[in-house]
Scaffold this motif. Structure first.
Motif, PDB file in Angstrom:
ATOM      1  N   LEU A   1      45.662  29.156  38.156  1.00 43.62           N
ATOM      2  CA  LEU A   1      46.934  28.585  37.707  1.00 43.62           C
ATOM      3  C   LEU A   1      46.986  28.713  36.183  1.00 43.62           C
ATOM      4  N   TYR A   2      47.839  29.633  35.709  1.00 40.56           N
ATOM      5  CA  TYR A   2      47.944  29.896  34.279  1.00 40.56           C
ATOM      6  C   TYR A   2      49.176  29.180  33.719  1.00 40.56           C
ATOM      7  N   THR A   3      49.049  28.701  32.486  1.00 37.17           N
ATOM      8  CA  THR A   3      50.141  27.991  31.821  1.00 37.17           C
ATOM      9  C   THR A   3      50.399  28.623  30.463  1.00 37.17           C
ATOM     10  N   GLU A   4      51.687  28.569  30.029  1.00 33.07           N
ATOM     11  CA  GLU A   4      52.086  29.109  28.729  1.00 33.07           C
ATOM     12  C   GLU A   4      53.031  28.119  28.055  1.00 33.07           C
ATOM     13  N   SER A   5      52.968  28.087  26.732  1.00 37.18           N
ATOM     14  CA  SER A   5      53.855  27.206  25.980  1.00 37.18           C
ATOM     15  C   SER A   5      54.046  27.776  24.588  1.00 37.18           C
ATOM     16  N   VAL A   6      55.292  27.726  24.082  1.00 36.87           N
ATOM     17  CA  VAL A   6      55.560  28.222  22.735  1.00 36.87           C
ATOM     18  C   VAL A   6      54.950  27.298  21.684  1.00 36.87           C
ATOM     19  N   GLU A   7      54.605  26.084  22.074  1.00 34.78           N
ATOM     20  CA  GLU A   7      54.027  25.134  21.143  1.00 34.78           C
ATOM     21  C   GLU A   7      52.510  25.293  21.047  1.00 34.78           C
ATOM     22  N   LYS A   8      51.909  26.075  21.909  1.00 34.82           N
ATOM     23  CA  LYS A   8      50.465  26.271  21.917  1.00 34.82           C
ATOM     24  C   LYS A   8      50.119  27.656  21.389  1.00 34.82           C
ATOM     25  N   GLU A   9      48.966  27.768  20.774  1.00 36.80           N
ATOM     26  CA  GLU A   9      48.484  29.056  20.295  1.00 36.80           C
ATOM     27  C   GLU A   9      48.128  29.938  21.492  1.00 36.80           C
ATOM     28  N   TYR A  10      48.487  31.199  21.386  1.00 37.30           N
ATOM     29  CA  TYR A  10      48.206  32.124  22.498  1.00 37.30           C
ATOM     30  C   TYR A  10      46.705  32.249  22.720  1.00 37.30           C
ATOM     31  N   ARG A  11      46.282  32.173  23.977  1.00 35.72           N
ATOM     32  CA  ARG A  11      44.887  32.346  24.328  1.00 35.72           C
ATOM     33  C   ARG A  11      44.767  33.408  25.417  1.00 35.72           C
ATOM     34  N   GLN A  12      43.829  34.311  25.226  1.00 30.46           N
ATOM     35  CA  GLN A  12      43.583  35.325  26.246  1.00 30.46           C
ATOM     36  C   GLN A  12      42.983  34.658  27.472  1.00 30.46           C
ATOM     37  N   GLU A  13      43.564  34.898  28.622  1.00 26.44           N
ATOM     38  CA  GLU A  13      43.149  34.199  29.828  1.00 26.44           C
ATOM     39  C   GLU A  13      42.205  35.007  30.693  1.00 26.44           C
ATOM     40  N   LYS A  14      42.067  36.307  30.426  1.00 24.82           N
ATOM     41  CA  LYS A  14      41.158  37.148  31.192  1.00 24.82           C
ATOM     42  C   LYS A  14      40.308  37.991  30.255  1.00 24.82           C
ATOM     43  N   GLN A  15      39.159  38.428  30.775  1.00 23.09           N
ATOM     44  CA  GLN A  15      38.256  39.236  29.980  1.00 23.09           C
ATOM     45  C   GLN A  15      37.448  40.138  30.920  1.00 23.09           C
ATOM     46  N   TRP A  16      37.049  41.294  30.381  1.00 18.71           N
ATOM     47  CA  TRP A  16      36.245  42.225  31.168  1.00 18.71           C
ATOM     48  C   TRP A  16      34.779  41.786  31.163  1.00 18.71           C
ATOM     49  N   ALA A  17      34.148  41.955  32.293  1.00 18.81           N
ATOM     50  CA  ALA A  17      32.709  41.735  32.428  1.00 18.81           C
ATOM     51  C   ALA A  17      32.106  43.008  33.012  1.00 18.81           C
ATOM     52  N   VAL A  18      31.104  43.548  32.334  1.00 19.67           N
ATOM     53  CA  VAL A  18      30.436  44.776  32.767  1.00 19.67           C
ATOM     54  C   VAL A  18      29.005  44.424  33.154  1.00 19.67           C
ATOM     55  N   PHE A  19      28.650  44.716  34.405  1.00 18.70           N
ATOM     56  CA  PHE A  19      27.340  44.366  34.934  1.00 18.70           C
ATOM     57  C   PHE A  19      26.545  45.635  35.237  1.00 18.70           C
ATOM     58  N   ALA A  20      25.236  45.561  34.986  1.00 20.99           N
ATOM     59  CA  ALA A  20      24.309  46.628  35.355  1.00 20.99           C
ATOM     60  C   ALA A  20      23.242  46.037  36.267  1.00 20.99           C
ATOM     61  N   PHE A  21      22.784  46.839  37.235  1.00 26.18           N
ATOM     62  CA  PHE A  21      21.874  46.329  38.256  1.00 26.18           C
ATOM     63  C   PHE A  21      20.673  47.255  38.423  1.00 26.18           C
ATOM     64  N   GLU A  22      19.550  46.659  38.674  1.00 29.68           N
ATOM     65  CA  GLU A  22      18.335  47.379  39.032  1.00 29.68           C
ATOM     66  C   GLU A  22      17.655  46.624  40.169  1.00 29.68           C
ATOM     67  N   PRO A  23      17.613  47.170  41.400  1.00 33.90           N
ATOM     68  CA  PRO A  23      17.968  48.539  41.784  1.00 33.90           C
ATOM     69  C   PRO A  23      19.475  48.789  41.754  1.00 33.90           C
ATOM     70  N   LYS A  24      19.838  50.056  41.810  1.00 34.07           N
ATOM     71  CA  LYS A  24      21.241  50.423  41.653  1.00 34.07           C
ATOM     72  C   LYS A  24      22.093  49.998  42.839  1.00 34.07           C
ATOM     73  N   GLN A  25      21.502  49.922  44.008  1.00 30.74           N
ATOM     74  CA  GLN A  25      22.245  49.477  45.190  1.00 30.74           C
ATOM     75  C   GLN A  25      21.937  48.008  45.429  1.00 30.74           C
ATOM     76  N   ALA A  26      22.951  47.184  45.304  1.00 28.27           N
ATOM     77  CA  ALA A  26      22.763  45.741  45.435  1.00 28.27           C
ATOM     78  C   ALA A  26      24.035  45.124  46.000  1.00 28.27           C
ATOM     79  N   ILE A  27      23.949  43.845  46.309  1.00 24.98           N
ATOM     80  CA  ILE A  27      25.100  43.066  46.765  1.00 24.98           C
ATOM     81  C   ILE A  27      25.324  41.973  45.738  1.00 24.98           C
ATOM     82  N   PHE A  28      26.521  41.948  45.146  1.00 28.16           N
ATOM     83  CA  PHE A  28      26.847  41.020  44.056  1.00 28.16           C
ATOM     84  C   PHE A  28      27.879  40.021  44.549  1.00 28.16           C
ATOM     85  N   TYR A  29      27.550  38.737  44.461  1.00 27.70           N
ATOM     86  CA  TYR A  29      28.461  37.658  44.825  1.00 27.70           C
ATOM     87  C   TYR A  29      28.961  37.006  43.539  1.00 27.70           C
TER      88      TYR A  29
END
Length: 453
Positions: free
Chosen positions: A118-146
């Motif tokens: 649930l995202y909210t916006e307001s002209v009275e509030k400073e803009y905030r980035q609500e999403k960001q990229w996450a880059v994951f690396a795994f060893e071993p290369k084949q895995a199950i990520f929850y």
């Protein structure tokens, strides 16, 4: 005149309504999926559907029609208990107005749990980035990520996700490796980069001899001649025997530790045939596998030995059952007899023994008991009786059928499948489909990639 003013007021409300509604929006709606190979990490309700709204704001009111819904606050989210088949939820806030959210699909169902942001916006509030990229690396290369109870199969060792800013709970699993549970936190300033390295949970064994014709046995099962190198073995106790036509040259018990690569080099040791020990192996046959491969029973080691007179009685046999570890349960004739080990006397007859760990059952093995014997059985972990199928194709979200039963959509890792069996895989999407028969052998993951036609 009054009528005109009333119409102007209604028009102003109608024009202002979308502006207020745009200050709130709902995104990333999904259903928590229950992994069939382990217990779910969330709770459900038998009569209602549960919905988690992730938000950092407070002061919301929720309605289904005209009925108010009480929200239970958690850390960074609120939970709503909604009626079965709910299709609309009205959200109100004193600062952000209100919005009527149409739930995607055919409505929420009882016994299920859902999530949305649930995202909210307001002209009275400073803009905030609500999403960001996450880059994951795994060893071993084949895995199950929850991540937040959603499943992401990993194929090439890397995964990039565009996630809401804040904390997320994650878990990484892979066959033959110890699992990792962690909590990550995304900030709006920079993308998150994190590497998960799983600790191996298997061992290897290599046996070298000076005789090319020498037979090398692991728990009475031949693994080669002259020189032998095993595949992945579960940590535990094993019996290594080296024999030739003129006798046994080496016969010892050894312990393989986690991630150990043990080498037994007998080439520079002067070897002579050992005198025959007063121990004889007893053959055990599992009826379901007797017609296929009687050597496909690595999960049990059994010997009948001469013992002291206080153990030997002619009316019964003394039997000792030793599990892989203290957390493994032992079942004798389908009755639970204990964890870790069991010792007692059994009348002459036919018996069945199996073990259980982490809700996994080993194959049942049958053996015969004679009066006056002393029998020792060492059981391996039930985990060796299961494998995994990593199923993918050239289409996303193709339906996967395993032996005619729908088990999910591609790509998907099907785990905890009994080994030494044949499975028929069929993938369907629209009018395209593909089919393949695979044989799952050993405690390993088998990659199956199909092309739909």
């Amino acid at each position: 005149m009054k009528r005109m003013r009333f119409l102007e007021f209604i028009l102003m409300v109608v024009l202002a309504w979308p502006l207020a509604a745009q200050q709130m929006r709902v995104e990333d709606f999904a259903r928590y999926k229950h992994p069939f190979w382990r217990k779910a990490t969330y709770v459900t309700d038998k009569e209602q559907a549960l919905l988690d709204f992730f938000t950092s704001e407070k002061g919301f009111q929720f309605f289904v029609g005209e009925t108010a819904v009480t929200a239970v606050e958690g850390e960074g989210f609120v939970t709503l208990a909604l009626p079965h088949r709910t299709t609309f939820v009205t959200i109100k806030h004193p600062s952000y107005g209100q919005v009527a959210w149409k739930i995607p699909g055919k409505g929420l169902k009882r016994k299920k749990r859902y999530r949305a942001y649930l995202y909210t916006e307001s002209v009275e509030k400073e803009y905030r980035q609500e999403k960001q990229w996450a880059v994951f690396a795994f060893e071993p290369k084949q895995a199950i990520f929850y991540l937040d109870s959603l499943i992401y199969p990993v194929q090439e060792g890397e995964l990039a996700l565009y996630l809401p800013v804040g904390k997320h709970v994650c878990r990484v699993e892979s066959p033959f490796y110890q699992s990792i549970s962690d909590t990550i936190e995304l900030a709006d300033s920079a993308r998150l980069e994190k590497r998960f390295v799983l600790t191996a949970y298997y061992a290897y064994l290599t046996v070298e001899t000076a005789f090319p014709d020498a037979t090398i046995l692991l728990d009475n099962k031949s693994i080669g001649k002259g020189r032998a190198e095993t595949g992945r073995l579960c940590p535990g106790r094993y019996r290594v025997t080296v024999s030739r036509e003129d006798g046994v040259y080496y016969d010892q018990m050894l312990v393989l530790g986690n991630a150990e690569r043990k080498v037994i080099d007998l080439r520079k040791i002067a070897s002579r045939p050992q005198p025959k020990a007063d121990v004889k192996p007893v053959e055990m046959v599992e009826p379901a596998l007797a017609m296929e491969d009687s050597a496909a029973l690595p999960d049990m080691r059994m010997v009948v030995s001469e013992a002291s007179s206080d153990l030997v009685r002619m009316d019964s046999a003394f039997v000792s059952l030793q599990a892989f570890d203290e957390e493994t349960g032992i079942w004798l004739n389908r009755q639970w007899v204990g964890k870790g080990s069991w010792r007692g006397r059994l009348a002459p007859g036919f018996y069945a023994v199996s073990s259980q760990k982490e809700e996994l059952d080993s194959r049942t093995v049958y053996f015969w008991v004679e009066a006056g014997e002393v029998i020792e059985l060492n059981l391996a972990t039930p985990l060796v009786d299961y494998g995994a199928l990593n199923v993918s194709c050239d289409e996303i979200n193709a339906m996967i059928f395993l032996n005619g039963v729908e088990v999910g959509h591609s790509p998907r890792v099907l785990t905890r499948l009994p080994v030494d069996r044949t499975y028929r895989l069929r993938l369907v999407k629209g009018k395209k489909e593909a089919e393949k028969v695979v044989y799952l052998k050993g405690n390993d993951i088998l990659n199956v990639n199909l092309k739909l036609k």
